[in-house]
Design a protein around this motif. Structure first.
Motif, mmCIF file in Angstrom:
data_model
loop_
_atom_site.group_PDB
_atom_site.id
_atom_site.type_symbol
_atom_site.label_atom_id
_atom_site.label_comp_id
_atom_site.label_asym_id
_atom_site.label_seq_id
_atom_site.Cartn_x
_atom_site.Cartn_y
_atom_site.Cartn_z
ATOM 1 N N ALA A 155 0.829 -1.206 0.000
ATOM 2 C CA ALA A 155 0.000 0.000 0.000
ATOM 3 C C ALA A 155 0.866 1.259 0.000
ATOM 4 C CB ALA A 155 -0.930 -0.003 1.207
ATOM 5 N N ALA A 156 1.916 1.268 0.804
ATOM 6 C CA ALA A 156 2.806 2.421 0.894
ATOM 7 C C ALA A 156 3.579 2.632 -0.403
ATOM 8 C CB ALA A 156 3.777 2.247 2.056
ATOM 9 N N GLU A 157 4.103 1.562 -0.973
ATOM 10 C CA GLU A 157 4.856 1.672 -2.221
ATOM 11 C C GLU A 157 3.951 2.096 -3.374
ATOM 12 O OE1 GLU A 157 8.190 1.439 -2.785
ATOM 13 O OE2 GLU A 157 8.266 1.440 -0.595
ATOM 14 N N THR A 158 2.718 1.644 -3.338
ATOM 15 C CA THR A 158 1.754 2.017 -4.377
ATOM 16 C C THR A 158 1.464 3.509 -4.329
ATOM 17 O OG1 THR A 158 0.723 -0.177 -4.328
ATOM 18 C CG2 THR A 158 -0.583 1.629 -5.248
ATOM 19 N N ALA A 159 1.274 4.034 -3.126
ATOM 20 C CA ALA A 159 1.016 5.467 -2.973
ATOM 21 C C ALA A 159 2.162 6.299 -3.540
ATOM 22 C CB ALA A 159 0.786 5.800 -1.502
ATOM 23 N N ARG A 163 0.941 8.886 -9.683
ATOM 24 C CA ARG A 163 1.056 10.335 -9.894
ATOM 25 C C ARG A 163 -0.095 11.061 -9.200
ATOM 26 N NH1 ARG A 163 -3.147 11.945 -12.919
ATOM 27 N NH2 ARG A 163 -3.921 10.636 -14.624
ATOM 28 N N PRO A 164 0.084 12.353 -8.886
ATOM 29 C CA PRO A 164 -1.035 13.149 -8.361
ATOM 30 C C PRO A 164 -2.198 13.153 -9.358
ATOM 31 C CG PRO A 164 1.029 14.290 -8.009
ATOM 32 C CD PRO A 164 1.352 13.105 -8.888
ATOM 33 N N GLY A 165 -3.383 12.905 -8.848
ATOM 34 C CA GLY A 165 -4.551 12.828 -9.711
ATOM 35 C C GLY A 165 -4.872 11.420 -10.163
ATOM 36 N N GLY A 166 -3.928 10.504 -9.953
ATOM 37 C CA GLY A 166 -4.160 9.109 -10.308
ATOM 38 C C GLY A 166 -4.861 8.374 -9.179
ATOM 39 N N ALA A 167 -5.011 7.066 -9.312
ATOM 40 C CA ALA A 167 -5.768 6.332 -8.295
ATOM 41 C C ALA A 167 -5.294 4.894 -8.146
ATOM 42 C CB ALA A 167 -7.261 6.345 -8.630
ATOM 43 N N PHE A 168 -5.540 4.366 -6.949
ATOM 44 C CA PHE A 168 -5.293 2.961 -6.618
ATOM 45 C C PHE A 168 -6.647 2.267 -6.636
ATOM 46 C CE2 PHE A 168 -3.600 -0.095 -3.104
ATOM 47 C CZ PHE A 168 -3.312 -1.047 -4.069
ATOM 48 N N LEU A 169 -6.844 1.350 -7.559
ATOM 49 C CA LEU A 169 -8.110 0.642 -7.740
ATOM 50 C C LEU A 169 -8.008 -0.736 -7.090
ATOM 51 C CD1 LEU A 169 -7.895 2.854 -9.941
ATOM 52 C CD2 LEU A 169 -9.096 1.321 -11.487
ATOM 53 N N VAL A 170 -8.869 -0.997 -6.122
ATOM 54 C CA VAL A 170 -8.786 -2.246 -5.360
ATOM 55 C C VAL A 170 -10.139 -2.940 -5.306
ATOM 56 C CG1 VAL A 170 -8.276 -3.265 -3.109
ATOM 57 C CG2 VAL A 170 -6.915 -1.332 -3.930
ATOM 58 N N TYR A 171 -10.147 -4.230 -5.595
ATOM 59 C CA TYR A 171 -11.364 -5.034 -5.437
ATOM 60 C C TYR A 171 -11.038 -6.200 -4.507
ATOM 61 C CZ TYR A 171 -9.207 -7.825 -9.190
ATOM 62 O OH TYR A 171 -8.335 -8.578 -9.950
ATOM 63 N N GLN A 172 -11.885 -6.374 -3.493
ATOM 64 C CA GLN A 172 -11.622 -7.342 -2.419
ATOM 65 C C GLN A 172 -12.913 -7.959 -1.907
ATOM 66 O OE1 GLN A 172 -7.968 -7.237 -0.337
ATOM 67 N NE2 GLN A 172 -8.046 -7.546 -2.531
ATOM 68 N N ALA A 182 -6.232 3.595 3.644
ATOM 69 C CA ALA A 182 -6.560 4.832 4.352
ATOM 70 C C ALA A 182 -5.356 5.680 4.785
ATOM 71 C CB ALA A 182 -7.441 4.514 5.561
ATOM 72 N N PRO A 183 -4.242 5.097 5.250
ATOM 73 C CA PRO A 183 -3.115 5.939 5.662
ATOM 74 C C PRO A 183 -2.460 6.705 4.509
ATOM 75 C CG PRO A 183 -2.944 3.751 6.627
ATOM 76 C CD PRO A 183 -3.998 3.684 5.580
ATOM 77 N N HIS A 184 -2.755 6.311 3.282
ATOM 78 C CA HIS A 184 -2.051 6.876 2.134
ATOM 79 C C HIS A 184 -2.951 7.634 1.152
ATOM 80 C CE1 HIS A 184 1.162 4.266 3.538
ATOM 81 N NE2 HIS A 184 0.315 3.247 3.478
ATOM 82 N N PHE A 185 -4.258 7.439 1.260
ATOM 83 C CA PHE A 185 -5.189 8.085 0.341
ATOM 84 C C PHE A 185 -6.316 8.730 1.149
ATOM 85 C CE2 PHE A 185 -3.208 4.543 -1.854
ATOM 86 C CZ PHE A 185 -2.803 5.105 -3.055
ATOM 87 N N HIS A 201 -16.094 -5.977 -2.584
ATOM 88 C CA HIS A 201 -16.016 -4.550 -2.286
ATOM 89 C C HIS A 201 -15.077 -3.895 -3.290
ATOM 90 C CE1 HIS A 201 -17.996 -4.971 1.682
ATOM 91 N NE2 HIS A 201 -17.409 -6.168 1.684
ATOM 92 N N LEU A 202 -15.430 -2.693 -3.711
ATOM 93 C CA LEU A 202 -14.601 -1.952 -4.666
ATOM 94 C C LEU A 202 -14.144 -0.645 -4.025
ATOM 95 C CD1 LEU A 202 -16.935 -2.321 -7.801
ATOM 96 C CD2 LEU A 202 -15.264 -3.961 -6.923
ATOM 97 N N PHE A 203 -12.875 -0.313 -4.236
ATOM 98 C CA PHE A 203 -12.328 0.919 -3.674
ATOM 99 C C PHE A 203 -11.497 1.660 -4.718
ATOM 100 C CE2 PHE A 203 -12.592 -2.254 -0.266
ATOM 101 C CZ PHE A 203 -13.394 -1.593 0.651
ATOM 102 N N TRP A 204 -11.619 3.004 -4.693
ATOM 103 C CA TRP A 204 -10.816 3.850 -5.560
ATOM 104 C C TRP A 204 -10.140 4.887 -4.676
ATOM 105 C CZ3 TRP A 204 -15.782 2.284 -6.522
ATOM 106 C CH2 TRP A 204 -16.002 1.512 -7.679
ATOM 107 N N GLY A 205 -8.841 4.720 -4.429
ATOM 108 C CA GLY A 205 -8.103 5.658 -3.594
ATOM 109 C C GLY A 205 -7.404 6.684 -4.478
ATOM 110 N N TRP A 206 -7.757 7.967 -4.319
ATOM 111 C CA TRP A 206 -7.259 9.010 -5.213
ATOM 112 C C TRP A 206 -6.045 9.716 -4.626
ATOM 113 C CZ3 TRP A 206 -9.211 9.059 -9.996
ATOM 114 C CH2 TRP A 206 -10.424 8.405 -10.199
ATOM 115 N N LYS A 207 -5.018 9.877 -5.435
ATOM 116 C CA LYS A 207 -3.785 10.537 -5.033
ATOM 117 C C LYS A 207 -3.954 12.050 -5.211
ATOM 118 C CE LYS A 207 0.807 10.495 -4.203
ATOM 119 N NZ LYS A 207 1.705 9.808 -5.142
ATOM 120 N N GLU A 208 -3.795 12.807 -4.119
ATOM 121 C CA GLU A 208 -3.985 14.254 -4.196
ATOM 122 C C GLU A 208 -2.761 14.917 -4.830
ATOM 123 O OE1 GLU A 208 -4.867 15.597 -0.289
ATOM 124 O OE2 GLU A 208 -6.994 15.081 -0.466
#
Length: 208
Positions: A155-159, A163-172, A182-185, A201-208
């Motif tokens: 999770a940390a390496e992914t963050a 790039r800023p404006g990009g996202a981490f897409l996770v399905y679990q 949560a600690p990174h997005f 469950h689907l999650f989209w974590g957005w990089k600010e």
């Protein structure tokens, strides 16, 4: 005796080839699950509805590098390639050599790169291919069951990699995957897909 042994070996080889052709990618996926169940997470590939919903928020016009962890037999690969720009790259990373070998043979697209390695090394991997950042990273890895505390590391390496404006897409299958993000997005959109085995469950974590 030698002839009998040779004949038996030949029969088994033919049966193995026939089984491989009959089951095709499903056989590869099942074999991968049996060998590495805590890494694959599911015995059945994601549904087309899950794929469509998971990829819906992606800004394809501004995507140069799309990364996927744990591509399996490529359930997401072709849909991603179908949506990508002609000059974009899809880079997939998997620890299972069977999956990587299968994908390299099955997908003939110059925009596709399959890497045998760990998602924890994502930054080194994308840098080795000449990229500074990924626009989006997709993962179906079972974070809560990964060995050696890999979940938080990935999770940390992914963050760092996105790039800023990009996202981490996770399905679990478990909502707990959000805890790793949560600690990174700061902004995490959520969804749920019932038409999947199992519902996920689907999650989209957005990089600010």
């Amino acid at each position: 005796m030698i002839y009998s042994s040779l004949a038996k070996t030949t029969v088994l080889y033919r049966m193995k080839n026939r089984a491989s052709r009959f089951f095709g990618p499903w056989g590869v996926f099942f074999k991968g699950f049996i060998k590495h169940p805590v890494m694959v997470g599911s015995i059945i590939p994601s549904s087309s509805k899950t794929v469509k919903k998971m990829l819906a928020p992606v800004d394809w016009d501004n995507t140069k590098l799309f990364v996927e962890y744990g591509p399996g037999i490529g359930t997401f690969c072709q849909p991603v390639l179908d949506r990508m720009r002609p000059d974009a790259t899809l880079l997939v990373i998997d620890l299972n050599e069977d999956f990587i070998d299968y994908l390299r043979k099955a997908i003939r697209d110059s925009r596709f790169i399959a890497v045998h390695g760990s998602a924890a090394d994502v930054n080194d991997i994308i840098n080795n291919f000449g990229f500074e950042h990924a626009d989006y990273i997709l993962s179906g890895l079972p974070f809560s069951t990964l060995p050696n505390n890999l979940g938080p590391v990935i999770a940390a390496e992914t963050a760092k990699a996105i790039r800023p404006g990009g996202a981490f897409l996770v399905y679990q299958f478990r909502a707990r995957a959000r805890d790793f993000m949560a600690p990174h997005f700061r902004k995490i959109d959520t969804g749920f897909e019932f038409w999947n085995v199992l519902p996920c469950h689907l999650f989209w974590g957005w990089k600010e």
